[in-house]
Motif scaffolding. Structure first.
Motif, short mmCIF file in Angstrom:
data_model
loop_
_atom_site.label_atom_id
_atom_site.label_comp_id
_atom_site.label_asym_id
_atom_site.label_seq_id
_atom_site.Cartn_x
_atom_site.Cartn_y
_atom_site.Cartn_z
N THR A 78 -4.45 -10.91 -0.19
CA THR A 78 -3.53 -10.71 -1.31
C THR A 78 -2.25 -11.50 -1.07
O THR A 78 -1.58 -11.31 -0.06
CB THR A 78 -3.20 -9.22 -1.47
N GLY A 96 6.91 -8.56 -0.78
CA GLY A 96 6.97 -8.14 0.62
C GLY A 96 8.30 -7.57 1.04
O GLY A 96 8.43 -7.03 2.13
N GLU A 121 7.24 -19.29 5.88
CA GLU A 121 6.08 -18.52 6.34
C GLU A 121 4.95 -18.55 5.31
O GLU A 121 3.76 -18.52 5.67
CB GLU A 121 6.47 -17.08 6.70
N GLY B 85 5.57 -9.51 8.03
CA GLY B 85 5.23 -10.66 7.21
C GLY B 85 6.37 -11.64 7.11
O GLY B 85 6.17 -12.83 6.86
N GLN B 86 7.58 -11.16 7.27
CA GLN B 86 8.75 -12.03 7.26
C GLN B 86 9.83 -11.40 8.15
O GLN B 86 9.70 -10.26 8.56
CB GLN B 86 9.25 -12.28 5.85
N GLN B 89 11.34 -7.85 8.00
CA GLN B 89 10.43 -6.72 8.02
C GLN B 89 10.11 -6.38 9.48
O GLN B 89 10.50 -7.12 10.38
CB GLN B 89 9.13 -7.07 7.28
N PRO B 112 -0.44 -4.94 2.56
CA PRO B 112 -0.66 -5.09 1.11
C PRO B 112 -0.60 -6.53 0.61
O PRO B 112 -1.36 -6.91 -0.26
CB PRO B 112 0.45 -4.24 0.49
N THR B 113 0.32 -7.31 1.14
CA THR B 113 0.38 -8.74 0.79
C THR B 113 0.66 -9.50 2.08
O THR B 113 1.02 -8.90 3.10
CB THR B 113 1.49 -9.07 -0.23
N ILE B 114 0.56 -10.83 1.99
CA ILE B 114 0.72 -11.60 3.24
C ILE B 114 2.12 -11.48 3.82
O ILE B 114 2.32 -11.70 5.00
CB ILE B 114 0.34 -13.08 3.04
N THR B 115 3.10 -11.16 2.99
CA THR B 115 4.47 -11.06 3.51
C THR B 115 4.92 -9.61 3.71
O THR B 115 6.07 -9.38 4.07
CB THR B 115 5.46 -11.78 2.57
N SER B 116 4.05 -8.67 3.47
CA SER B 116 4.42 -7.26 3.67
C SER B 116 4.40 -6.92 5.15
O SER B 116 3.69 -7.56 5.92
CB SER B 116 3.42 -6.33 3.00
N ARG B 117 5.12 -5.88 5.50
CA ARG B 117 4.94 -5.38 6.86
C ARG B 117 3.63 -4.59 6.90
O ARG B 117 3.20 -4.05 5.89
CB ARG B 117 6.13 -4.54 7.30
N ARG B 119 1.03 -1.67 7.24
CA ARG B 119 1.09 -0.21 6.99
C ARG B 119 0.25 0.55 8.01
O ARG B 119 0.54 1.70 8.30
CB ARG B 119 0.59 0.12 5.60
#
Lengths: 133, 325
Positions: A78, A96, A121, B85-86, B89, B112-117, B119
């Motif tokens: 995703t 994010g 990134e 992810g970034q 985070q 959840p997404t590529i830049t999310s931390r 879970r």
């Protein structure tokens, strides 16, 4: 007179229930997805899928997961999540961070996604995705 | 070497970022290093200074910080790291001490997404001399910050469904431990039938028709007052155990440990429930005027003047290892 079948009634109901504004916002998001697919696939031999998968209905609206996939490698992930309220714009993007990015119109949506995609990134990862094609 | 017990800990270490990445994190290298030192000292002191055999950490800003904590602990630890992810985070880290743990295998991550931390980090742990491994899920679900209108409850529900679906697909005899900061209390929606089923009673986890997604939630015991009203209504009352896992008023139980039926009976490890609790001492906890225990947040003036560690209590649990009694 024959009464309409359940399927016909449902079809009519669904058509009438959706506000045109929602459809416009969804179309904008689909075009973004198609733009990402086109840009990442340019010059590549393999197939990249970029699809909007409906997620949960939330207080921000209907969630869509913008997913990248390479069928030949059985790989997918995703990229971002978007939320479209029944009334269409503003679309909220989950990129994010703790807070979503609010996009009031198509231009703001384009700009927000472009800003996101050129973060080092993300850009680095997209470069890898292209390599995988 | 065989040991009779497995000591497991989880701690959300509160905004342990690299210097100046976010205002709520350390603002200098000295502060970062002093906080790492404080945490490592505390962690080494867990379990009567034996330290944990397995340690899950949340809110760690970078892999070098995670590695610094690992290096400062007594013993050699296998490690898994799921980074942010970034930069702004945080990630989840998991340590498993050798030789008690012989293998630590990464199975899945919920991001959840590529830049999310991340879970949830799901791992498989094998113990020395025990042929059956167990699964450990370390969680740090979406926070309850409401500043930007993020639908945090839906996000936590997604995390719960992700893990619930994975565990429901496992054989019912799989031993599973689920631990973490769920940012939800035991009675909230993520613990209902659609996600991980965090039940109040042993029988639910032992139900023969169930799957490892049916879990006994040990945190229910922490939901109540530690003493009866008449016992508290005395001068200088001090509660014997925390009834909050986070520095909130009123208290909340976000940090929880859940186990599948196999960890209640016949598993490679079995629950020793009396030894579950929120670890506290004068360095990392304070008491309100009513004698209520709360975690002491990290505050920093300089190398000589700092206090606390985190806005969460560390959660400690002990399990009996099969065949070692």
């Amino acid at each position: 007179m024959m009464s309409k079948s359940f399927a016909d009634r449902l079809s009519d109901d669904l058509k009438n229930a959706q506000k045109p504004e929602f459809g416009q916002a969804y179309k904008a998001l689909r075009e973004i997805a198609e733009g990402i697919r086109e840009a990442l696939s340019k010059g590549a031999a393999g197939q990249l899928d970029v699809v909007l998968e409906p997620g949960y209905v939330t207080n921000l609206g209907q969630q869509y997961r913008l997913r990248l996939g390479i069928p030949a490698r059985k790989w997918e992930e995703t990229l971002l999540r978007a939320y479209i309220p029944s009334e269409g714009f503003p679309i909220k993007l989950d990129l994010g961070d703790e807070e979503p990015v609010t996009c009031g119109d198509r231009k703001q949506l384009d700009d927000a996604v472009l800003r996101f995609m050129k973060k080092p990134e993300v850009a680095n990862r997209m470069s890898t995705v292209r390599e995988m094609l | 070497m065989r040991v009779a017990e497995l000591r497991l800990a989880f701690w959300n270490v509160q905004n342990l970022f690299e210097p100046k990445v976010v205002p709520r994190g350390p603002q200098s290298e000295a502060e970062r290093d002093d906080k790492i030192g404080q945490l490592a000292d505390q962690i080494s002191g867990f379990f009567d200074s034996n330290g944990p055999d397995v340690l899950g950490l949340a809110e760690v800003g970078s892999q070098p910080i995670f590695e610094s904590i690992r290096a400062a602990l007594n013993g050699t630890y296998l490690a898994l790291w799921e980074g942010p992810g970034q930069e702004n985070q945080t990630g989840i880290g998991l340590l498993a001490r050798s030789p008690t743990c012989t293998d630590l295998e990464h199975l899945a991550v919920d991001r959840p997404t590529i830049t999310s931390r991340p879970r949830c980090l799901l791992a498989r742990i094998t113990l020395a001399g025990v042929d059956e491994p167990f699964l450990l899920a370390v969680n740090h679900w979406k926070s309850r910050l409401k500043s930007g209108g993020v639908d945090d409850a839906a996000d936590r529900m997604e995390s719960s469904r992700w893990l619930g679906d994975l565990l429901a697909a496992e054989d019912r005899t799989t031993a599973v431990v689920v631990i973490g900061d769920f940012n939800a209390e035991p009675f909230e929606a993520p613990f209902n039938e659609l996600g991980i089923r965090g039940k109040r009673h042993f029988s639910s986890a032992l139900w023969t028709g169930g799957t490892p997604a049916y879990l006994y939630n040990t945190a229910w015991r922490a939901m109540t007052e530690p003493a009866l009203w008449e016992e508290t209504n005395v001068p200088d009352y001090e509660e014997s155990r925390p009834k909050t896992s986070h520095d909130d008023s009123p208290g909340v139980i976000y940090d929880q440990l859940l186990v599948s039926g196999r960890v209640l009976k016949h598993g490679p490890i079995t629950l020793h429930e009396r030894l579950i609790g929120y670890h506290h001492n004068d360095d990392i906890a304070y008491r309100t005027g009513n004698g209520v225990l709360r975690p002491q947040r990290w505050t920093y003036a300089n190398h000589a003047t700092f206090a606390g560690a985190s806005d969460h209590f560390p959660l400690l649990a002990t399990f009996r290892i099969r065949d070692s009694e």
